[in-house]
Design a protein around this motif. Structure first.
Motif, PDB file in Angstrom:
ATOM      1  N   PHE A 157      79.454 -28.882 -13.506  1.00 45.17           N
ATOM      2  CA  PHE A 157      79.394 -27.694 -14.377  1.00 45.17           C
ATOM      3  C   PHE A 157      80.571 -26.764 -14.086  1.00 45.17           C
ATOM      4  O   PHE A 157      81.167 -26.190 -14.985  1.00 45.17           O
ATOM      5  CB  PHE A 157      78.075 -26.936 -14.154  1.00 45.17           C
ATOM      6  CG  PHE A 157      76.859 -27.757 -14.415  1.00 45.17           C
ATOM      7  CD1 PHE A 157      76.428 -28.014 -15.709  1.00 45.17           C
ATOM      8  CD2 PHE A 157      76.140 -28.309 -13.368  1.00 45.17           C
ATOM      9  CE1 PHE A 157      75.307 -28.789 -15.949  1.00 45.17           C
ATOM     10  CE2 PHE A 157      75.026 -29.096 -13.604  1.00 45.17           C
ATOM     11  CZ  PHE A 157      74.607 -29.334 -14.889  1.00 45.17           C
ATOM     12  N   ARG A 158      80.862 -26.635 -12.775  1.00 47.56           N
ATOM     13  CA  ARG A 158      81.959 -25.750 -12.373  1.00 47.56           C
ATOM     14  C   ARG A 158      83.278 -26.249 -12.951  1.00 47.56           C
ATOM     15  O   ARG A 158      84.067 -25.485 -13.488  1.00 47.56           O
ATOM     16  CB  ARG A 158      82.036 -25.707 -10.844  1.00 47.56           C
ATOM     17  CG  ARG A 158      83.084 -24.761 -10.328  1.00 47.56           C
ATOM     18  CD  ARG A 158      83.032 -24.654  -8.829  1.00 47.56           C
ATOM     19  NE  ARG A 158      83.144 -25.944  -8.197  1.00 47.56           N
ATOM     20  CZ  ARG A 158      82.607 -26.260  -7.021  1.00 47.56           C
ATOM     21  NH1 ARG A 158      81.884 -25.390  -6.375  1.00 47.56           N
ATOM     22  NH2 ARG A 158      82.777 -27.451  -6.493  1.00 47.56           N
ATOM     23  N   PHE A 173      72.611 -25.107   2.179  1.00 47.65           N
ATOM     24  CA  PHE A 173      72.230 -24.846   0.776  1.00 47.65           C
ATOM     25  C   PHE A 173      73.489 -24.758  -0.104  1.00 47.65           C
ATOM     26  O   PHE A 173      73.524 -25.280  -1.208  1.00 47.65           O
ATOM     27  CB  PHE A 173      71.435 -23.539   0.661  1.00 47.65           C
ATOM     28  CG  PHE A 173      70.070 -23.599   1.291  1.00 47.65           C
ATOM     29  CD1 PHE A 173      68.998 -24.177   0.615  1.00 47.65           C
ATOM     30  CD2 PHE A 173      69.857 -23.097   2.558  1.00 47.65           C
ATOM     31  CE1 PHE A 173      67.744 -24.228   1.188  1.00 47.65           C
ATOM     32  CE2 PHE A 173      68.606 -23.148   3.145  1.00 47.65           C
ATOM     33  CZ  PHE A 173      67.545 -23.724   2.466  1.00 47.65           C
ATOM     34  N   GLN A 174      74.474 -24.063   0.436  1.00 43.27           N
ATOM     35  CA  GLN A 174      75.709 -23.901  -0.339  1.00 43.27           C
ATOM     36  C   GLN A 174      76.403 -25.240  -0.538  1.00 43.27           C
ATOM     37  O   GLN A 174      76.951 -25.517  -1.609  1.00 43.27           O
ATOM     38  CB  GLN A 174      76.647 -22.931   0.384  1.00 43.27           C
ATOM     39  CG  GLN A 174      76.177 -21.493   0.273  1.00 43.27           C
ATOM     40  CD  GLN A 174      76.992 -20.539   1.115  1.00 43.27           C
ATOM     41  OE1 GLN A 174      77.538 -20.921   2.135  1.00 43.27           O
ATOM     42  NE2 GLN A 174      77.064 -19.286   0.699  1.00 43.27           N
ATOM     43  N   LEU A 209      72.587 -20.488   5.387  1.00 43.47           N
ATOM     44  CA  LEU A 209      72.959 -20.715   3.980  1.00 43.47           C
ATOM     45  C   LEU A 209      73.883 -21.919   3.787  1.00 43.47           C
ATOM     46  O   LEU A 209      73.878 -22.526   2.715  1.00 43.47           O
ATOM     47  CB  LEU A 209      73.669 -19.479   3.425  1.00 43.47           C
ATOM     48  CG  LEU A 209      72.806 -18.309   2.975  1.00 43.47           C
ATOM     49  CD1 LEU A 209      73.687 -17.143   2.582  1.00 43.47           C
ATOM     50  CD2 LEU A 209      71.935 -18.708   1.785  1.00 43.47           C
ATOM     51  N   GLY A 231      74.402 -27.091  -3.067  1.00 41.41           N
ATOM     52  CA  GLY A 231      74.625 -26.437  -4.365  1.00 41.41           C
ATOM     53  C   GLY A 231      75.983 -26.769  -4.929  1.00 41.41           C
ATOM     54  O   GLY A 231      76.124 -27.032  -6.125  1.00 41.41           O
ATOM     55  N   SER A 232      76.971 -26.793  -4.058  1.00 36.99           N
ATOM     56  CA  SER A 232      78.332 -27.095  -4.501  1.00 36.99           C
ATOM     57  C   SER A 232      78.417 -28.495  -5.082  1.00 36.99           C
ATOM     58  O   SER A 232      79.061 -28.728  -6.106  1.00 36.99           O
ATOM     59  CB  SER A 232      79.298 -26.955  -3.323  1.00 36.99           C
ATOM     60  OG  SER A 232      80.584 -27.296  -3.713  1.00 36.99           O
ATOM     61  N   VAL A 286      76.476 -28.458  -8.525  1.00 35.81           N
ATOM     62  CA  VAL A 286      77.067 -27.700  -9.647  1.00 35.81           C
ATOM     63  C   VAL A 286      78.533 -28.048  -9.907  1.00 35.81           C
ATOM     64  O   VAL A 286      79.108 -27.535 -10.865  1.00 35.81           O
ATOM     65  CB  VAL A 286      76.948 -26.169  -9.436  1.00 35.81           C
ATOM     66  CG1 VAL A 286      75.525 -25.747  -9.255  1.00 35.81           C
ATOM     67  CG2 VAL A 286      77.822 -25.685  -8.300  1.00 35.81           C
ATOM     68  N   GLN A 311      74.686 -16.844   7.346  1.00 41.26           N
ATOM     69  CA  GLN A 311      75.667 -17.788   6.797  1.00 41.26           C
ATOM     70  C   GLN A 311      75.405 -19.196   7.314  1.00 41.26           C
ATOM     71  O   GLN A 311      75.516 -20.169   6.569  1.00 41.26           O
ATOM     72  CB  GLN A 311      77.094 -17.332   7.162  1.00 41.26           C
ATOM     73  CG  GLN A 311      78.209 -18.135   6.522  1.00 41.26           C
ATOM     74  CD  GLN A 311      78.074 -18.246   5.013  1.00 41.26           C
ATOM     75  OE1 GLN A 311      77.646 -17.317   4.343  1.00 41.26           O
ATOM     76  NE2 GLN A 311      78.417 -19.419   4.486  1.00 41.26           N
TER      77      GLN A 311
END
Lengths: 308, 173
Positions: free
Chosen positions: A59-60, A48-49, A45, A52-53, A56, A42
């Protein structure tokens, strides 16, 4: 299997299954190392998360809007309804606050004079096309209101009850051209007749031409026989201009009436006056001018500046 | 399966796992979304021998277990994925209908993903994992099935190409 043989393949499968069962057993027995592996993953990650958040999120949001289209619309409608309700409540509250202030001041005035009053709310204003200045209040004969009773506000005389019905009454305002009231000047006790002029300005006709009136004199209601239609001592207005034409038989003046007739919310009908005449006790206290501070600045030339 | 192939496959599934965690999970797709490692592993397995399928399941399942969102015990997904990928590979290997027909492949992978989830729920229930209400589980399964039908055609060409590059025409152990 073609090249490695069936036995080898089966062995591999068994090893893999045993490994996974071993992991499950360790996890169920609460071995800390597996939690550490998940926690470490975690931690790796997380950046990256986060990235990514950020990427995106448009789009989200779009997907969220599309998915919850109906729900969002319902929510908007609900919020709109709530907003309208709250606005209405706020308006009512503001209105109630205003009425409360007016009621407090009118009760204060009535209390000072010892009048027995009943509060009323102004429910309608007479149409100006009738060329009369009237308002309708929400109490009538059922509350003891009769014609020719004095109506006052926190500032002073508003008018007189013209007609009384079961649950309402028509009040002729002091601004009505037909309105007339006997007044006296506070202090000098000169008497005169005040007539409505269709606006907040009324005209005063003094009965005695010998005395002199001046701008700023306060007028109080003189009172009538058995206190109807007017109780004595109510503030009526203040003289704003004096007509000093030499040839006139009686002295006249322009009076600025005290009440704000365009913002009448709560008024009081005087049911009976006190035993004693309040005299000049109800003369409104004028604003006291606050002293203007004088600032004096002393400038001393610096010695270094002068040497240069 | 050579060590090189195993390493590259692991790297591919690591990337897939990262995409799942940092992009797909963030989208909050309707119907519960889909699991990219699950779909890619099943597609990969459908093109492979049963042994490679089992290894693929092991790698992808292990990564799925590492996810913080995983509700099961560590090794739960690993076990399920080994069995699922082995089964898919067993059904697909040597069957030209699966290897040569994309439509069959898509249906095989989609139905396998739903069955895998069902098995995960049942075994999770036995292991004491709370999976929510029955209706919620049903809706998730349904949503996942639909997503699998939509996503598998998109990933199939990429997975097929990667698989071909790594293993050639046929998978070897």
């Amino acid at each position: 299997m073609r090249n490695g043989g069936e036995g080898r393949a089966r062995l591999l499968l068994i090893i893999l299954i045993v490994t996974s069962l071993f992991l499950i057993t360790l996890d169920l027995r609460g071995v800390k190392i597996l939690d550490g592996i998940r926690g470490g993953t975690q931690n790796v990650l997380a950046p990256f998360q986060k990235a990514g958040s950020t990427v995106v999120s448009p789009f989200r949001n779009f997907l969220g809007d599309v998915t919850h289209l109906g729900r969002t619309r319902d929510q908007i409608e609900k919020l709109k309804a709530d907003n309208a309700k709250l606005r209405s409540k706020l308006l009512q509250r503001k209105n109630a606050d205003g009425e409360l202030t007016q009621l407090k001041s009118v009760l204060n005035l009535a209390g000072q004079a010892g009048y027995k009053v009943i509060a009323a709310r102004v429910i309608s204003q007479g149409s100006s096309t009738n060329f009369s200045q009237t308002v309708t209040i929400d109490i009538g004969t059922s509350s003891g209101v009769r014609p020719n009773m004095t109506v006052l506000s926190g500032e002073g005389l508003v008018g007189v009850v013209k007609e009384s019905y079961a649950n309402s009454a028509l009040v002729m305002l002091a601004t009505d051209p037909d309105f007339k009231v006997g007044v006296r000047i506070a202090g000098s006790q000169q008497i005169g007749i005040l007539s409505g002029g269709g606006s907040k300005r009324a005209s005063l006709q003094l009965l005695d031409n010998q005395n002199i009136v001046k701008v700023g004199d306060v007028l109080l209601a003189r009172g009538s026989t058995r206190n109807r239609p007017f109780v004595p001592g109510i503030p009526v207005g203040v003289i704003s201009a004096v007509d000093s034409s030499a040839g006139s038989i009686a002295q006249s003046a322009t009076v600025m009436l005290y009440p704000n007739f365009s913002a009448l919310g709560v008024v009081s009908v005087v049911l009976s006056a006190g035993k004693n005449n309040p005299g000049d006790a109800l003369v409104p206290v004028g604003p006291t001018p606050s002293p203007v501070p004088t600032v004096t600045i002393y400038a001393t030339p610096s010695p270094t500046a002068s040497t240069k | 399966m050579l060590l090189r192939q195993f390493s590259i496959s692991s790297l591919i599934f690591l990337i897939v796992f990262l995409i799942q965690e940092s992009v797909i999970n963030q989208l909050r797709l309707p119907g519960g979304g889909f699991s990219l490692p699950l779909l890619i592993a099943l597609t990969w397995a459908a093109l492979s021998t049963p042994t490679i399928g089992a290894l693929t399941g092991f790698i992808s399942g292990f990564f799925m277990d590492l996810s913080q969102n995983s509700s099961g015990a560590m090794g739960h997904w690993t076990l399920i994925m080994i069995l699922a990928c082995y089964a898919v590979a067993y059904l697909g290997f040597g069957n030209d209908n699966v290897r040569g027909n994309p439509v069959t492949n898509i249906f095989l992978v989609s139905s396998a993903s739903v069955i895998t989830l069902v098995v995960f729920v049942i075994t999770g229930f036995l292991l004491g994992v709370s999976v929510g209400s029955f209706t919620r589980v049903l809706l998730t399964l349904l949503g996942n099935g639909i997503w699998a039908l939509l996503v598998t055609p998109l990933i199939l060409p990429i997975v097929t190409r990667l698989h071909k590059v790594l293993f050639g025409n046929q998978a070897h152990i």
